[in-house]
Scaffold this motif. Structure first.
Motif, short mmCIF file in Angstrom:
data_model
loop_
_atom_site.label_atom_id
_atom_site.label_comp_id
_atom_site.label_asym_id
_atom_site.label_seq_id
_atom_site.Cartn_x
_atom_site.Cartn_y
_atom_site.Cartn_z
N VAL A 1 0.83 -1.21 0.00
CA VAL A 1 0.00 0.00 0.00
C VAL A 1 0.86 1.26 0.00
N GLN A 2 2.13 1.15 -0.39
CA GLN A 2 3.03 2.29 -0.31
C GLN A 2 2.63 3.43 -1.24
N ASN A 3 1.85 3.15 -2.26
CA ASN A 3 1.39 4.20 -3.16
C ASN A 3 -0.06 4.60 -2.89
N ASP A 4 -0.61 4.12 -1.78
CA ASP A 4 -2.00 4.40 -1.42
C ASP A 4 -2.00 5.25 -0.15
N LYS A 5 -2.09 6.56 -0.31
CA LYS A 5 -2.00 7.46 0.85
C LYS A 5 -3.17 7.28 1.81
N ALA A 6 -4.35 6.94 1.29
CA ALA A 6 -5.50 6.71 2.17
C ALA A 6 -5.24 5.51 3.08
N ALA A 7 -4.64 4.46 2.53
CA ALA A 7 -4.31 3.28 3.32
C ALA A 7 -3.24 3.60 4.36
N LEU A 8 -2.24 4.38 3.98
CA LEU A 8 -1.18 4.75 4.92
C LEU A 8 -1.72 5.65 6.03
N GLN A 9 -2.66 6.53 5.69
CA GLN A 9 -3.30 7.35 6.71
C GLN A 9 -4.09 6.49 7.68
N SER A 10 -4.79 5.48 7.15
CA SER A 10 -5.52 4.54 7.99
C SER A 10 -4.56 3.79 8.90
N GLY A 11 -3.42 3.37 8.36
CA GLY A 11 -2.42 2.68 9.16
C GLY A 11 -1.85 3.56 10.25
N ALA A 12 -1.64 4.84 9.93
CA ALA A 12 -1.14 5.79 10.93
C ALA A 12 -2.14 5.95 12.07
N ARG A 13 -3.41 6.01 11.73
CA ARG A 13 -4.45 6.14 12.75
C ARG A 13 -4.46 4.92 13.68
N THR A 14 -4.37 3.73 13.10
CA THR A 14 -4.36 2.52 13.90
C THR A 14 -3.10 2.46 14.77
N PHE A 15 -1.97 2.84 14.19
CA PHE A 15 -0.70 2.82 14.93
C PHE A 15 -0.77 3.74 16.15
N VAL A 16 -1.25 4.94 15.95
CA VAL A 16 -1.29 5.91 17.04
C VAL A 16 -2.27 5.48 18.13
N ASN A 17 -3.39 4.90 17.74
CA ASN A 17 -4.43 4.54 18.70
C ASN A 17 -4.14 3.23 19.44
N TYR A 18 -3.45 2.29 18.80
CA TYR A 18 -3.27 0.98 19.39
C TYR A 18 -1.83 0.61 19.72
N CYS A 19 -0.87 1.13 18.98
CA CYS A 19 0.53 0.73 19.16
C CYS A 19 1.33 1.73 19.99
N LEU A 20 1.03 3.00 19.83
CA LEU A 20 1.85 4.04 20.44
C LEU A 20 1.68 4.12 21.96
N ASN A 21 0.75 3.34 22.50
CA ASN A 21 0.63 3.28 23.96
C ASN A 21 1.83 2.58 24.59
N CYS A 22 2.39 1.60 23.89
CA CYS A 22 3.52 0.83 24.41
C CYS A 22 4.78 0.96 23.55
N HIS A 23 4.61 0.97 22.24
CA HIS A 23 5.74 1.04 21.31
C HIS A 23 5.91 2.45 20.78
N GLY A 24 7.13 2.94 20.80
CA GLY A 24 7.40 4.24 20.21
C GLY A 24 7.86 4.11 18.77
N ALA A 25 7.96 5.24 18.09
CA ALA A 25 8.55 5.33 16.75
C ALA A 25 9.40 6.59 16.76
N SER A 26 10.36 6.59 17.68
CA SER A 26 11.08 7.82 18.02
C SER A 26 12.03 8.32 16.94
N PHE A 27 12.26 7.53 15.87
CA PHE A 27 13.12 8.00 14.79
C PHE A 27 12.35 8.84 13.77
N VAL A 28 11.05 8.95 13.95
CA VAL A 28 10.21 9.70 13.03
C VAL A 28 9.45 10.77 13.80
N ARG A 29 9.39 11.97 13.24
CA ARG A 29 8.67 13.07 13.88
C ARG A 29 7.26 13.17 13.32
N TYR A 30 6.37 13.69 14.13
CA TYR A 30 4.96 13.80 13.74
C TYR A 30 4.77 14.59 12.45
#
Length: 236
Positions: free
Chosen positions: A30-59
């Motif tokens: 889905v690397q060329n599908d921005k809607a899918a990547l936005q959906s993935g970002a939403r899921t990541f922030v809501n479910y993953c970022l509580n425990c796992h960071g992504a500190s090499f990337v800025r918001y």
């Protein structure tokens, strides 16, 4: 000391490589599908970022996915005050060690780390996030067919539902979740796609630049060949 630092650096990748070899499902690209990547970002922030960071990337890099800074601030900026800050984990490392026995690894480079480990990359993550099952013997109540005795709980269980291992030792959905299996697979595919993007946000630009350079060299070769013929046309 050098050996210790090397071991600590590669510990997450070694941990992810644990477990017997299993069949991996192909992750959608889905690397060329921005809607899918936005959906993935939403899921990541809501479910993953509580425990796992992504500190090499800025918001603020999330704007490269087609989002405005206002959208990022309003919908995705949960663990920082400014959009230029790194995507750090919400929980503290000391608290995580108490809860899980070890602090969960940073996910900035997880897709590349897994790819370096055995070449599976996105396919491993995609299969792993769809392979949790109920196991009352585990401290978290969950286990995983891809990563046996994993310490991570199934944070997406409300979306997927509860799977169990049947008599044939195959996964079977015992309690339906909020999403259908196909819908859940789509959510996981988008999430994995986002983690692939996290590992190398400039990958798309690098590939476009590479094709551009190759196209330039082809054109340059044409001019060079024409010039060569012009210079040597009177020489026999």
């Amino acid at each position: 000391m050098k050996k210790l630092l090397t071991a600590l650096l590669f510990a997450p990748a070694v941990a992810l490589a644990a477990g017997a070899a299993v069949h991996l499902d192909k992750a959608p690209d889905v690397q060329n599908d921005k809607a899918a990547l936005q959906s993935g970002a939403r899921t990541f922030v809501n479910y993953c970022l509580n425990c796992h960071g992504a500190s090499f990337v800025r918001y603020n890099r999330l704007t490269e996915l087609g989002l405005t800074e206002h959208q990022v601030k309003e919908n995705l900026l949960f663990t920082a005050d400014k959009i230029g800050e790194p995507m750090r984990v919400a929980a503290r490392a000391g608290e995580q060690k108490v809860w899980f026995g070890a602090a969960p690894p940073d996910l900035s480079l997880i897709a590349r780390a897994r790819a370096s480990a055995d070449g599976s990359g996105a396919d491993w993550l995609y299969t792993y996030l769809r392979s949790f099952y109920v196991d009352e013997k585990r401290p978290t109540g969950w286990n995983n067919t891809v990563f046996e005795n994993v310490g991570m709980p199934h944070v997406l269980w409300q979306l997927q539902g509860a799977q169990v291992l049947n008599k044939e030792h195959k996964l079977e959905l015992a309690v339906p979740g909020m999403l259908s299996p196909a819908e859940y697979d789509k959510v996981v595919g988008d999430l994995v796609g986002f983690m692939v993007w996290l590992a190398e946000p400039d990958a798309g630009f690098r590939k476009r630049l590479g094709f551009g350079v190759l196209a330039f060299l082809v054109v340059l070769f044409g001019f060079a060949y024409a010039m060569k013929k012009q210079f040597w046309k009177d020489i026999k």
